[in-house]
Write a protein that holds these residues in place. Structure first.
Motif, short mmCIF file in Angstrom:
data_model
loop_
_atom_site.label_atom_id
_atom_site.label_comp_id
_atom_site.label_asym_id
_atom_site.label_seq_id
_atom_site.Cartn_x
_atom_site.Cartn_y
_atom_site.Cartn_z
N GLY A 1 -15.97 -4.69 6.07
CA GLY A 1 -16.54 -5.63 7.13
C GLY A 1 -17.63 -4.80 8.31
N THR A 2 -18.42 -5.46 9.14
CA THR A 2 -19.25 -4.85 10.23
C THR A 2 -18.83 -5.59 11.22
N MET A 3 -19.70 -4.50 12.34
CA MET A 3 -18.94 -4.99 13.67
C MET A 3 -20.42 -5.31 14.44
N ASP A 4 -20.24 -5.88 15.27
CA ASP A 4 -21.52 -6.82 15.85
C ASP A 4 -21.25 -6.04 17.42
N GLU A 5 -22.30 -6.25 18.10
CA GLU A 5 -23.31 -5.57 19.28
C GLU A 5 -21.35 -5.56 20.65
N LYS A 6 -20.44 -6.54 20.66
CA LYS A 6 -20.02 -6.98 21.44
C LYS A 6 -18.76 -6.67 20.90
N GLY A 7 -18.41 -5.66 19.86
CA GLY A 7 -17.22 -5.55 19.33
C GLY A 7 -16.42 -6.12 18.87
N ARG A 8 -17.05 -7.33 17.73
CA ARG A 8 -16.59 -8.50 17.15
C ARG A 8 -16.65 -8.11 15.78
N ILE A 9 -15.41 -7.97 14.83
CA ILE A 9 -15.28 -7.89 13.14
C ILE A 9 -15.65 -9.13 12.27
N ARG A 10 -16.60 -8.47 11.93
CA ARG A 10 -16.52 -9.76 10.94
C ARG A 10 -16.43 -9.24 8.98
N LEU A 11 -15.43 -9.70 8.48
CA LEU A 11 -14.81 -9.31 7.20
C LEU A 11 -16.41 -9.76 5.95
N SER A 12 -16.14 -8.95 4.91
CA SER A 12 -17.18 -8.90 4.73
C SER A 12 -16.24 -8.99 2.50
N ALA A 13 -15.32 -7.97 2.45
CA ALA A 13 -14.23 -8.09 0.84
C ALA A 13 -12.95 -7.68 1.88
N ARG A 14 -12.30 -8.11 1.18
CA ARG A 14 -10.64 -8.18 1.28
C ARG A 14 -10.13 -6.71 0.94
N ARG A 15 -9.62 -6.00 0.62
CA ARG A 15 -8.63 -5.06 0.06
C ARG A 15 -8.84 -5.16 -1.49
N SER A 16 -9.64 -4.28 -2.51
CA SER A 16 -10.04 -4.19 -3.72
C SER A 16 -9.38 -5.61 -4.40
N ASP A 17 -10.29 -6.53 -5.74
CA ASP A 17 -10.05 -7.17 -6.96
C ASP A 17 -8.99 -8.39 -5.41
N LEU A 18 -8.01 -8.06 -4.28
CA LEU A 18 -7.08 -9.18 -3.87
C LEU A 18 -7.53 -10.89 -4.09
N ILE A 19 -6.42 -10.88 -4.79
CA ILE A 19 -6.27 -12.81 -4.74
C ILE A 19 -5.74 -13.22 -3.19
N ILE A 20 -6.32 -14.96 -2.53
CA ILE A 20 -5.27 -14.53 -1.41
C ILE A 20 -5.08 -16.32 -1.99
N ARG A 21 -4.11 -16.47 -2.33
CA ARG A 21 -4.07 -18.09 -2.80
C ARG A 21 -2.60 -18.93 -1.66
N GLY A 22 -2.83 -19.84 -1.50
CA GLY A 22 -2.63 -20.48 -0.16
C GLY A 22 -2.55 -19.27 0.71
N GLY A 23 -2.70 -17.87 1.35
CA GLY A 23 -1.73 -17.31 1.69
C GLY A 23 -1.33 -16.41 1.30
N GLU A 24 -0.82 -16.30 0.62
CA GLU A 24 -0.11 -15.75 -0.42
C GLU A 24 -0.47 -14.35 -0.91
N ASN A 25 -0.70 -13.45 -0.69
CA ASN A 25 -1.44 -11.97 -1.73
C ASN A 25 -0.79 -11.90 -3.09
N VAL A 26 -1.47 -11.77 -3.68
CA VAL A 26 -1.45 -11.34 -5.13
C VAL A 26 -2.96 -10.66 -5.65
N TYR A 27 -2.09 -9.18 -6.10
CA TYR A 27 -2.82 -8.25 -6.57
C TYR A 27 -3.21 -8.70 -8.07
N PRO A 28 -4.20 -8.38 -8.49
CA PRO A 28 -4.22 -8.44 -9.61
C PRO A 28 -3.22 -6.82 -11.07
N ALA A 29 -2.98 -5.77 -10.40
CA ALA A 29 -2.66 -5.41 -11.46
C ALA A 29 -1.17 -5.59 -11.09
N GLU A 30 -0.06 -6.39 -10.92
CA GLU A 30 0.60 -6.83 -10.85
C GLU A 30 0.69 -7.85 -11.86
#
Length: 557
Positions: free
Chosen positions: A440-469
Motif C-alpha cells: 500500500g501507500t500512505m498519504d501526507e495525512k498518514g492515511r493508508i491505501r491498499l494496492s494489493a492484499r497478500r500475494s494471490d489472496l482471494i476474498i470471497r464474501g468476506g472469507e479468505n481463500v489461499y490458492p495454495a490450499e
C-alpha cells in the motif's frame, strides 16, 4: 472590523478537535496512553485497562438486567449471562478437568451457547479455539491436530466430524443447557494468568496449505476493549447523544472471526451495550426484522451482505430509523459500490470503512466519512495505539505516496502462530513489527491505501481463500498434472474461485469438472470450491525459475 471566513472557522474547529483528543489520550484522560515493554519491544498501551478477561466478566455484573444478547427468539441479560457462565466454568473444571492453558475448541454456528462457552473457557485461563463452522471434516481435523484441545464443544452438525478425531466432544444444545444451570451458586470464574498468556486461537488460511492458528492474548483482547471504549468517549465528546449502554450492535458475521468475537461480543460485555445476534444464514428479511425489533444502532457488514441488501427490494418496508452507524469491513469495496450504498440504503449516509487482519485482532486503520469524502478509496489513518509504516524490501520506511509493505506494531498484534515458530518469525521483525503481507501507500495525512492484499489472496464474501490450499487438494486427484487457482471478479461476492487444471496424459475427461468439484468439496469448506473451471492439456506458463506466471493464466478457454 475583521470578518471570520469559512476557512478560519474550519481551522478553529480542527484545532479544537485536536485539543479535545489530546485531553482524552493525555495524562489523566480516559484513554491515556503510555509506552511499556511488551514482549521485549516498546509498545503503546492504555493506562487504564483490564489485565485478563475474567476481570471483564466480573465487571459485567454491574449491568444487571440490561440485555446483553438478543435475537428474534430470546433475550439474555448480563446477570443471567454471568450466572450461566459461572456454572458452565465450574462444570468444565470439575466434570471435565479443564485447566489453565488447556485448549477447548468451539465448533458451531452462531448461537448464544457459543458466546457463553467462549467466556467460560477464557475466564478459567483456558484457551478458546474458534473453529470455522464451514470447514470440511478434513479441515476441522487438521485444526484439532494442530491445537490438541482437551475438549471440543460442538453443535449437532459438527459433532460427528469432531468426534472422529478422538477428542472428547460435548454438545452445545441440551448438554450445554444442563452445564449452564447445574451450579447456580457457582462463584464468578477467575484464573492466575498473565497479560501475555494466550486466551484465543483463531485461524487464518495458510499461504502454503493448512490454516495457521493466530494466538491472541489477554492483553490483545483487553487492548481491543480499550479501543472501543475510546471510540465511545470520542463519540460522546463530538455530539453522539446515545450512551454506550444504549447502543445495539448487529452480529451477523461468524463468531470465529475477529469482527464478531473480538470487536462485538467481547466489547459489548465490557461496555454494557447489546448484541443483536442473527441466527442462521444471512437473510435480508430476517436481518432487517432483527434491526427493527432490537432497535439496532450499529452494523458492521461485509460488502457481500451490503450488496444483497441493495438487491433486496423491501428494505424500506422495515423501520431502520434506529440504525445510524453502518460500516464495511473484512473485504475491499470500491468507491462506486460505496456510492451505491449511500444512494440506496437509508442508513448508509455516514459510511465508514476499515482495514484489519486476523493477526491484528481489530482494525489497524479506519476511514471516517470525512476521510472517504476527501480521499475516496482510502482506508483511513491508524487507530489509537497503532504504529504503521510502509517499508521497502530492506525494511526501511518509505515516504508518502511510495508503495511498499505495510507493517504495524501495537498491543493488538497477536502473540504468534500456534506451534509454528517459523511462520511467527516470518511475520514479525525483532522489534515486534508485524509484516501484514499487504502492499500500500500512505498519504501526507498518514492515511493508508491498499494496492494489493497478500500475494494471490482471494476474498470471497468476506472469507479468505489461499490458492495454495485449494491447489494442494486438486493436485491429489489422479487426473491432475498441474493446476493454478485464481480469483475472478464477482458482483455479489467480490471474488469467486476459479481453477485452471492441466490433465495428465491419458486421463479421462468425461465429467471431470464434476469429479473435481466433488473432490475439493469433500476436503475443503464450500466457499473454497472453484465455481469456474478451465480444463486443458496445455502446460501452465512458467518463468525461468519454474514458477507459474499467474498474470499470464486465463480462466477463459
Amino acid at each position: 472590523m475583521s470578518q471570520t471566513t469559512d476557512a478560519d472557522a474550519t481551522t478553529e474547529e480542527a484545532a479544537a478537535a485536536r485539543a479535545a483528543i489530546a485531553a482524552i489520550t493525555g495524562p489523566g484522560g480516559p484513554s491515556e496512553m503510555r509506552t511499556e515493554q511488551v514482549l521485549g519491544a516498546p509498545v503503546a498501551v492504555f493506562v487504564d485497562r483490564h489485565r485478563a478477561l475474567h476481570e471483564v466478566l466480573a465487571a459485567s455484573v454491574r449491568h444487571g438486567d440490561r440485555p446483553y444478547v438478543v435475537s428474534l427468539e430470546a433475550t439474555l441479560t448480563f446477570a443471567e449471562h454471568a450466572r450461566r457462565v459461572s456454572s458452565l466454568a465450574q462444570a468444565l473444571r470439575e466434570e471435565h478437568g479443564v485447566r489453565r492453558g488447556d485448549r477447548v475448541a468451539i465448533a458451531g454456528a452462531n448461537t448464544t451457547a457459543w458466546i457463553e462457552s467462549f467466556w467460560a473457557v477464557v475466564s478459567i485461563g483456558a484457551v478458546a479455539v474458534g473453529c470455522n463452522a464451514w470447514w470440511s471434516p478434513r479441515e476441522l481435523a487438521q485444526a484439532l491436530e494442530l491445537t490438541t484441545p482437551v475438549l471440543v464443544l460442538a453443535d449437532e452438525r459438527r459433532r460427528e466430524a469432531s468426534g472422529s478425531t478422538g477428542v472428547p466432544v460435548l454438545d452445545l444444545e441440551a448438554g450445554h443447557e444442563r452445564r449452564c444451570t447445574a451450579h447456580p451458586e457457582a462463584p464468578l470464574p477467575s484464573a492466575d494468568v498473565g497479560e501475555d498468556d494466550p486466551c484465543v486461537i483463531l485461524f487464518t488460511s495458510g499461504t502454503s496449505g493448512r490454516p495457521k492458528g493466530a494466538v491472541h492474548t489477554h492483553r490483545n483482547l483487553c487492548a481491543v476493549l480499550g479501543f472501543h471504549r475510546h471510540n465511545d468517549v470520542l463519540s460522546a465528546t463530538f455530539g453522539d447523544p446515545v450512551a454506550p449502554q444504549d447502543k445495539v450492535y448487529l452480529l451477523a458475521m461468524p463468531l470465529f472471526h475477529i469482527g464478531s468475537l473480538h470487536n462485538l461480543a467481547v466489547p459489548r460485555l465490557a461496555g454494557g451495550g447489546t448484541v443483536a445476534l442473527h441466527l442462521g444464514a444471512f437473510d435480508p428479511a430476517r436481518v432487517l426484522q432483527l434491526v427493527q425489533q432490537a432497535r439496532v444502532t450499529h452494523w458492521g457488514a461485509v460488502p457481500t451482505m451490503a450488496n444483497r441488501l441493495l438487491a433486496f427490494e423491501r428494505v424500506r418496508d422495515y423501520d431502520t430509523s434506529s440504525l445510524y452507524a453502518f460500516s464495511l469491513a473484512s473485504a475491499p469495496s470500491s468507491v462506486a459500490f460505496q456510492e451505491r450504498l449511500r444512494e440506496h440504503l437509508p442508513f448508509a449516509g455516514a459510511l465508514v470503512d476499515s482495514y484489519g487482519l486476523t493477526e491484528s485482532c481489530t482494525a489497524v486503520a479506519v476511514a471516517t466519512p470525512a476521510d472517504l469524502l476527501e480521499s475516496p478509496g482510502t482506508l483511513g489513518a491508524p487507530i489509537i495505539g497503532v504504529e504503521m509504516e510502509v517499508r521497502d524490501t530492506f525494511g526501511e520506511p518509505l515516504p508518502a505516496g511510495v508503495e511498499g509493505d505495510i507493517c504495524v506494531r501495537s498491543a493488538y498484534n497477536m502473540l504468534g502462530y500456534w506451534d509454528d515458530d517459523a511462520a511467527t518469525r516470518a511475520a514479525f521483525d525483532d522489534r515486534r513489527w508485524l509484516r501484514t503481507g499487504d502492499l500500500g501507500t500512505m498519504d501526507e495525512k498518514g492515511r493508508i491505501r491498499l494496492s494489493a492484499r497478500r500475494s494471490d489472496l482471494i476474498i470471497r464474501g468476506g472469507e479468505n481463500v489461499y490458492p495454495a490450499e485449494v491447489e494442494g487438494v486438486l493436485a491429489e486427484h489422479p487426473s491432475v498434472a498441474e493446476c493454478v487457482v485464481l480469483g475472478v471478479p464477482d458482483d455479489d461476492l467480490g471474488q469467486q474461485v476459479a481453477a485452471v487444471v492441466v490433465i495428465r496424459e491419458g486421463a479421462a475427461t468425461d465429467d471431470l469438472e464434476h469429479a473435481l468439484r466433488a473432490h475439493v468439496g469433500c476436503e475443503l469448506a464450500h466457499y473454497k470450491v472453484p465455481t469456474q473451471w478451465r480444463i486443458t492439456d496445455e502446460p501452465l506458463p512458467r518463468n525461468a525459475t519454474g514458477k507459474v506466471r499467474r498474470p499470464a493464466v486465463s480462466v477463459v478457454s
